[in-house]
Scaffold this active site. Structure first.
Site, short mmCIF file in Angstrom:
data_model
loop_
_atom_site.label_atom_id
_atom_site.label_comp_id
_atom_site.label_asym_id
_atom_site.label_seq_id
_atom_site.Cartn_x
_atom_site.Cartn_y
_atom_site.Cartn_z
N GLY A 48 0.85 -1.19 0.00
CA GLY A 48 0.00 0.00 0.00
C GLY A 48 0.88 1.23 0.00
O GLY A 48 2.04 1.18 0.44
N GLN B 118 2.84 9.92 1.61
CA GLN B 118 4.13 9.23 1.70
C GLN B 118 5.08 9.60 0.56
O GLN B 118 6.26 9.31 0.63
CB GLN B 118 3.92 7.72 1.71
CG GLN B 118 3.28 7.22 2.99
CD GLN B 118 3.13 5.72 2.94
OE1 GLN B 118 2.18 5.21 2.37
NE2 GLN B 118 4.08 5.02 3.53
N CYS C 172 5.60 0.00 7.80
CA CYS C 172 5.27 1.14 6.94
C CYS C 172 6.51 1.56 6.16
O CYS C 172 7.60 1.62 6.72
CB CYS C 172 4.79 2.30 7.83
SG CYS C 172 4.37 3.78 6.92
N LEU C 173 6.33 1.84 4.87
CA LEU C 173 7.46 2.25 4.03
C LEU C 173 8.10 3.55 4.52
O LEU C 173 9.28 3.78 4.30
CB LEU C 173 7.02 2.41 2.58
CG LEU C 173 6.54 1.13 1.88
CD1 LEU C 173 6.04 1.45 0.48
CD2 LEU C 173 7.63 0.07 1.86
N GLU D 221 -3.63 2.49 5.20
CA GLU D 221 -3.41 3.53 4.18
C GLU D 221 -4.34 4.72 4.40
O GLU D 221 -3.95 5.87 4.19
CB GLU D 221 -3.57 2.96 2.77
CG GLU D 221 -2.54 1.89 2.42
CD GLU D 221 -1.10 2.28 2.68
OE1 GLU D 221 -0.75 3.47 2.50
OE2 GLU D 221 -0.32 1.41 3.08
#
Length: 196
Positions: free
Chosen positions: A45, A50, A105-106, A148
């Site tokens: 996601g 982001q 989480c990225l 997200e």
């Protein structure tokens, strides 16, 4: 084009994102770039904040979860090939008994923690063609969507942790914001001058 993913500590991750109109400049290109960025970082996601944009867009592709042997065949099938873009999304309701699942989480690389979320979510959103949809999702699908969705509300999964857990993570989060971490995808760190 692969975009920089902004790291923990960037103010854009704390803004409540704004709705967009169908004539948003280069929307198709943005969506394509976000997919490419997400896949390059091995994510399931990605939300516009982001990549530094405080707008209400996020996308989900849960296919990588579909080969998880701990999940039922039915759940695996639901996750396989599930790929959607959510524009101007609004969660209508969340139902069921909260359950824990280990999230990452990225924007917060190398930090994973158990987070409680409700197992079912009903969400209204616009698809890529700006058609309005209201759908209900459950299980792992619901969880990825909720994670997200939080991004477009200015919420990070670490916000949902206990005070003690947050305190224990503080140094690691500070290091991430300063770029003192090894990542294999492009990132922009708020507390250093140059993106990697």
């Amino acid at each position: 084009m692969i975009l920089h993913i902004v790291a923990y500590g960037d103010p854009v991750l704390r803004k409540k994102a704004k709705d967009i109109a169908s004539d948003y400049p280069k929307l198709e290109e943005l969506i394509a770039n976000m997919w490419e960025t997400m896949y390059n970082a091995h994510g399931v996601g990605l939300a516009a904040p982001q990549v530094g944009l405080p707008i209400r867009i996020f996308m989900v592709d849960t296919t990588p979860f579909s080969d998880d042997e701990d999940l039922s065949k039915e759940e695996q099938e639901k996750l396989n090939g599930f790929k959607k873009v959510f524009i101007n999304a609004k969660i209508e309701e969340e139902n069921g008994k909260e359950w824990d699942f280990n999230e990452g989480c990225l924007s917060i690389p190398d930090v994973r923690e158990d987070v409680k979320r409700k197992p079912e979510v009903t969400i209204t959103y616009l698809d890529e063609d700006f058609k309005s949809r209201t759908e209900t999702f459950d299980g792992l699908l619901a969880r990825v969507i909720q994670h997200e969705y939080d991004h477009i509300e200015g919420i990070l999964f670490t916000d949902k942790l206990s005070t003690l857990k947050k305190r224990l993570l503080k140094n690691r989060l500070d290091k991430i914001s300063k770029g003192k971490i090894n990542v294999d995808y492009r990132m922009r760190f708020p507390n250093i001058k140059k993106a990697r």
